[in-house]
Design an enzyme around this catalytic site. Structure first.
Site, PDB file in Angstrom:
ATOM      1  N   ASN A   1      -3.692   6.284  -1.744  1.00  0.00           N
ATOM      2  CA  ASN A   1      -3.341   6.420  -0.422  1.00  0.00           C
ATOM      3  C   ASN A   1      -2.737   7.854  -0.081  1.00  0.00           C
ATOM      4  O   ASN A   1      -2.996   8.387   0.846  1.00  0.00           O
ATOM      5  CB  ASN A   1      -2.492   5.312  -0.002  1.00  0.00           C
ATOM      6  CG  ASN A   1      -3.422   4.001   0.365  1.00  0.00           C
ATOM      7  OD1 ASN A   1      -4.533   4.212   0.984  1.00  0.00           O
ATOM      8  ND2 ASN A   1      -2.626   2.784   0.230  1.00  0.00           N
TER       9      ASN A   1
ATOM     10  N   HIS B   1      -1.266  -2.821  -6.929  1.00  0.00           N
ATOM     11  CA  HIS B   1      -1.760  -2.564  -5.481  1.00  0.00           C
ATOM     12  C   HIS B   1      -3.282  -2.759  -5.854  1.00  0.00           C
ATOM     13  O   HIS B   1      -4.074  -1.873  -6.442  1.00  0.00           O
ATOM     14  CB  HIS B   1      -1.568  -1.149  -5.395  1.00  0.00           C
ATOM     15  CG  HIS B   1      -2.263  -0.826  -3.943  1.00  0.00           C
ATOM     16  ND1 HIS B   1      -2.681   0.509  -3.771  1.00  0.00           N
ATOM     17  CD2 HIS B   1      -2.521  -1.436  -2.830  1.00  0.00           C
ATOM     18  CE1 HIS B   1      -3.313   0.454  -2.540  1.00  0.00           C
ATOM     19  NE2 HIS B   1      -3.103  -0.572  -2.013  1.00  0.00           N
TER      20      HIS B   1
ATOM     21  N   GLU C   1      -3.726  -0.249  -8.984  1.00  0.00           N
ATOM     22  CA  GLU C   1      -2.848   0.636  -9.331  1.00  0.00           C
ATOM     23  C   GLU C   1      -1.406   0.037  -9.664  1.00  0.00           C
ATOM     24  O   GLU C   1      -1.170  -0.917  -9.241  1.00  0.00           O
ATOM     25  CB  GLU C   1      -2.344   1.371  -7.845  1.00  0.00           C
ATOM     26  CG  GLU C   1      -3.496   2.581  -7.501  1.00  0.00           C
ATOM     27  CD  GLU C   1      -2.798   3.217  -6.252  1.00  0.00           C
ATOM     28  OE1 GLU C   1      -3.089   4.541  -6.350  1.00  0.00           O
ATOM     29  OE2 GLU C   1      -2.511   2.744  -5.489  1.00  0.00           O
TER      30      GLU C   1
ATOM     31  N   SER D   1       0.678  -1.089   0.113  1.00  0.00           N
ATOM     32  CA  SER D   1      -0.020   0.072   0.010  1.00  0.00           C
ATOM     33  C   SER D   1       0.972   1.353   0.044  1.00  0.00           C
ATOM     34  O   SER D   1       0.512   2.374  -0.448  1.00  0.00           O
ATOM     35  CB  SER D   1      -0.936   0.209   1.241  1.00  0.00           C
ATOM     36  OG  SER D   1      -1.788  -0.837   1.517  1.00  0.00           O
TER      37      SER D   1
END
Length: 287
Positions: free
Chosen positions: A193, A142, A154, A121
């Protein structure tokens, strides 16, 4: 560009099991490695239970469920991933643990063109790539929780990742797993994130300061901003330990105060109040 048929996954928690389920339903031969026989058996049970839920909810038929199960195998020996064309690491968000996995995969995966991917992450992909002797074949993939529901992946190339690896990873995630793909920079937090974590930490700080109750914060963001889930419910779903690990990684890289884990988050993790998976976080949950 030929399709990938043999997938390996390291780790069978929420993320690893979700990736395994999606891949098996999409026709791939999937081998999942865990660290012990007990964890491998628990991983099998987790994937089987999720497939059974999907069947009950009418997402697919019994034949599809049964075929997916025949494509799944579970092991506690990383050597069983030797023939895989792509291996996705999905262990806990811990830098040293992930580095150890990549060092081992570099030794056991025999195809020099096999892709070694990380589901991290927040940890820079280049740190994992240079732990191997094949950094050009290492890339970030991801996924988002729950993997069978969330459409996004991702793709994160490191400075060392070959263009062919990026193209193959994108084709695998989009063409074979049916996901929507965005390309993200190899900066801690990537795209999602980097935007999400400061928002989640700000919600914790509101609770910590007594500015608002969790219920009011979550209702405000759901009803006022049309979010499907409020930030504190989302934190409980993600896992507060995972959220702290991501925040710590981002703070280590950028030293920006907005990425620093609030004391309340640290205390809740220390107390074992991790959210849904522990039965208690910002809310209480039935076993």
């Amino acid at each position: 560009m030929s399709d990938i048929s043999r997938l390996g996954i390291v780790g069978c928690g929420l993320m690893g099991s979700g990736i395994a389920e999606v891949a098996a339903l999409r026709g791939l031969d999937v081998t999942v490695a865990e660290s012990t026989p007990e964890l491998a058996a628990a991983g099998r049970e987790r994937v089987t239970a999720s497939l059974d839920r999907g069947l009950r909810r009418g997402k697919f038929g019994a034949a599809e469920r049964d075929q997916a199960l025949t494509r799944l195998s579970f092991t506690h020996d990383l050597g069983d991933l030797a023939d895989r064309q792509i291996v996705i690491e999905a262990v806990a968000e811990n830098r040293e643990m992930k580095l150890d996995v990549f060092r081992q995969l570099d030794k056991v995966v025999t195809d020099p063109e096999a892709i070694l991917a990380t589901n991290t992450s927040s940890i820079p992909v280049v740190d994992l790539a240079v732990a191997t002797g094949r950094p050009a074949q290492v890339v970030g993939l991801h996924f988002f929780n729950p993997v069978p529901v969330q459409k996004l992946v991702e793709v994160i190339p490191a400075l060392t990742t070959a263009a062919d690896t990026v193209n193959r990873a994108r084709a695998f995630a989009a063409g074979q797993l049916g996901k929507e793909v965005i390309q993200a920079p190899d900066r801690s937090g990537f795209v999602v994130n980097a935007l999400l974590v400061p928002y989640l930490l700000a919600a914790i700080r509101m609770v910590e300061s007594g500015a608002a109750r969790p219920e009011d914060i979550d209702s405000g963001m759901k009803l006022g901003c049309a979010h499907p889930m409020g930030p504190l419910r989302l934190l409980d779903l993600i896992g507060l330990d995972t959220a702290q690990a991501v925040a710590d990684s981002m703070y280590d890289e950028f030293k920006e105060p907005l990425y620093a884990a609030p004391p309340l988050l640290q205390r809740m993790v220390a107390a074992g109040h991790l959210g849904r998976k522990s039965g208690r976080g910002f809310y209480a949950y039935e076993a």
